[in-house]
Scaffold this motif. Structure first.
Motif, mmCIF file in Angstrom:
data_model
loop_
_atom_site.group_PDB
_atom_site.id
_atom_site.type_symbol
_atom_site.label_atom_id
_atom_site.label_comp_id
_atom_site.label_asym_id
_atom_site.label_seq_id
_atom_site.Cartn_x
_atom_site.Cartn_y
_atom_site.Cartn_z
ATOM 1 N N TYR A 96 -21.518 -26.800 66.963
ATOM 2 C CA TYR A 96 -20.752 -27.764 67.631
ATOM 3 C C TYR A 96 -21.733 -28.463 68.637
ATOM 4 C CZ TYR A 96 -16.701 -25.168 66.331
ATOM 5 O OH TYR A 96 -15.698 -24.186 65.233
ATOM 6 N N ALA A 123 -20.463 -30.390 63.257
ATOM 7 C CA ALA A 123 -21.360 -30.819 62.213
ATOM 8 C C ALA A 123 -21.770 -29.724 61.214
ATOM 9 C CB ALA A 123 -22.627 -31.413 62.955
ATOM 10 N N SER A 145 -23.173 -24.558 60.439
ATOM 11 C CA SER A 145 -22.466 -25.401 61.260
ATOM 12 C C SER A 145 -22.570 -25.082 62.492
ATOM 13 C CB SER A 145 -21.165 -25.323 60.647
ATOM 14 O OG SER A 145 -20.388 -24.026 60.680
ATOM 15 N N VAL A 190 -27.074 -33.739 56.615
ATOM 16 C CA VAL A 190 -25.502 -33.775 56.978
ATOM 17 C C VAL A 190 -24.610 -33.828 56.000
ATOM 18 C CG1 VAL A 190 -23.810 -34.730 58.799
ATOM 19 C CG2 VAL A 190 -26.153 -34.764 59.308
ATOM 20 N N ALA A 201 -23.520 -36.148 65.650
ATOM 21 C CA ALA A 201 -24.380 -36.104 64.488
ATOM 22 C C ALA A 201 -24.420 -37.527 63.613
ATOM 23 C CB ALA A 201 -23.476 -35.063 63.533
ATOM 24 N N THR A 242 -18.782 -32.146 68.802
ATOM 25 C CA THR A 242 -18.750 -32.689 67.637
ATOM 26 C C THR A 242 -19.178 -31.618 66.343
ATOM 27 O OG1 THR A 242 -19.287 -34.841 68.313
ATOM 28 C CG2 THR A 242 -19.918 -34.453 65.998
ATOM 29 N N THR A 299 -18.815 -33.899 59.206
ATOM 30 C CA THR A 299 -18.644 -33.988 60.849
ATOM 31 C C THR A 299 -17.111 -34.176 61.095
ATOM 32 O OG1 THR A 299 -19.114 -36.431 60.956
ATOM 33 C CG2 THR A 299 -20.942 -35.026 61.179
ATOM 34 N N SER A 347 -14.310 -33.720 65.020
ATOM 35 C CA SER A 347 -14.265 -33.467 66.294
ATOM 36 C C SER A 347 -13.586 -32.270 66.628
ATOM 37 C CB SER A 347 -13.278 -34.534 67.034
ATOM 38 O OG SER A 347 -14.023 -35.840 66.891
ATOM 39 N N TYR A 368 -24.384 -28.763 58.299
ATOM 40 C CA TYR A 368 -25.521 -29.246 57.288
ATOM 41 C C TYR A 368 -26.024 -28.292 56.420
ATOM 42 C CZ TYR A 368 -26.664 -31.314 62.156
ATOM 43 O OH TYR A 368 -26.490 -31.927 63.129
#
Length: 295
Positions: free
Chosen positions: A245, A201, A243, A189, A252, A199, A192, A194, A203
């Motif tokens: 949602y 995220a 990435s 990760v 995450a 969420t 992160t 909202s 990676y």
């Protein structure tokens, strides 16, 4: 009164003259005015008395009917149950009498070598078996594996694993998730945030993410603003950035940790807003996950 025509034949109009009775009491004599002459009738050929006399009834009948050969008796080989000692042709399967050496159907000798069918050829069978083995091997190697992997630097997938399947479901507040397929990955990760009841995220999936110093510099460069991800393209390619949602209460892990995920990817729709897309990546409903902390 005397009859002036007594004893004489009188012709009356519309009457047929009766034959003159014989003088000696024999059969009445009828004269034929066309005796010995050829008579022509409409639509008929003229025939002379000599030719008519020469044509006998027996010769006319014999000439109009052609002689036919006597019907051959049924072949006993073709009558079911007529012979119990028939030998079966190895070439075509027809039954034959024991005294025959060649098949009545295909004409081949009973002892002639039998040609192998193409599907019984060992070379062809070997080729088919090899082709099937290759297909199975490719299927096993390339088919998506959605088994949950352990979270950690040794399991980084380098890319997302996708395939068909998934299921639609409601995630609350009148929002419907529409699955487009299944998805799995193991990543580290990087950031992160909202975004629209989910969420967001980010990676890093590449092996370079296991380098703590390099990953720390990479994570500092990732920026999330208004539900969008901003990152240098070259850096994103190096670390195989992905990435998405995460919805339905999935959050995450903290930045720097390793996250293994198996879930469904798709889109969201709402009764009033219709289908909503997200620029940063797919919407993911997490079904299984595992977390491991980074250094």
């Amino acid at each position: 009164m005397s009859n002036p025509f007594a004893g004489q034949a009188v012709d009356l109009p519309g009457k047929v003259k009766p034959p003159v009775p014989p003088a000696s009491g024999g059969k009445p004599q009828v004269s034929n005015p066309f005796a010995g002459q050829a008579v022509e009738l409409p639509g008929k050929a003229t025939a002379s008395p000599a030719l008519a006399a020469s044509a006998s009834p027996s010769s006319a009948v014999a000439g109009s009917v052609k002689p036919t050969a006597a019907a051959e008796p049924d072949d006993p080989e073709l009558v079911p149950g007529s012979r119990k000692d028939l030998w079966k042709c190895p070439h075509c399967g027809a039954g034959n009498r024991p005294e025959r050496d060649t098949c009545r159907a295909c004409g081949k000798h009973r002892d002639a070598p039998v040609a192998a069918k193409w599907y019984a050829n060992p070379v062809i069978l070997g080729g088919i078996a090899l082709a099937l083995a290759v297909v199975v091997a490719l299927w096993v190697v390339t088919r998506p594996d959605f088994t949950l992997r352990p979270a950690g630097p040794q399991s980084l997938t380098g890319r997302t694993i996708t395939g068909g399947g998934g299921s639609d479901q409601g995630i609350g507040d009148g929002i419907q998730f529409h699955a487009r397929g299944r998805i799995a990955w193991v990543g580290r990760v990087a950031a992160t945030g909202s975004a629209a009841s989910s969420t967001l995220a980010v990676y890093a999936l590449a092996k370079d993410a296991s380098d703590d110093a390099a990953f720390a510099e990479f994570a500092k460069s990732v920026v999330i603003e208004q539900g969008a991800v901003k990152i240098d393209p070259a850096t994103a390619k190096r670390f195989a950035v992905f990435s998405c949602y995460l919805v339905q209460g999935a959050a995450a892990p903290e930045v720097g940790s390793y996250h293994s995920v198996v879930g469904d990817s798709g889109t969201l729709s709402q009764a009033l807003l219709g289908l909503r897309g997200f620029d940063a990546g797919p919407v993911v409903v997490v079904r299984e996950s595992a977390v491991a902390k980074g250094r």
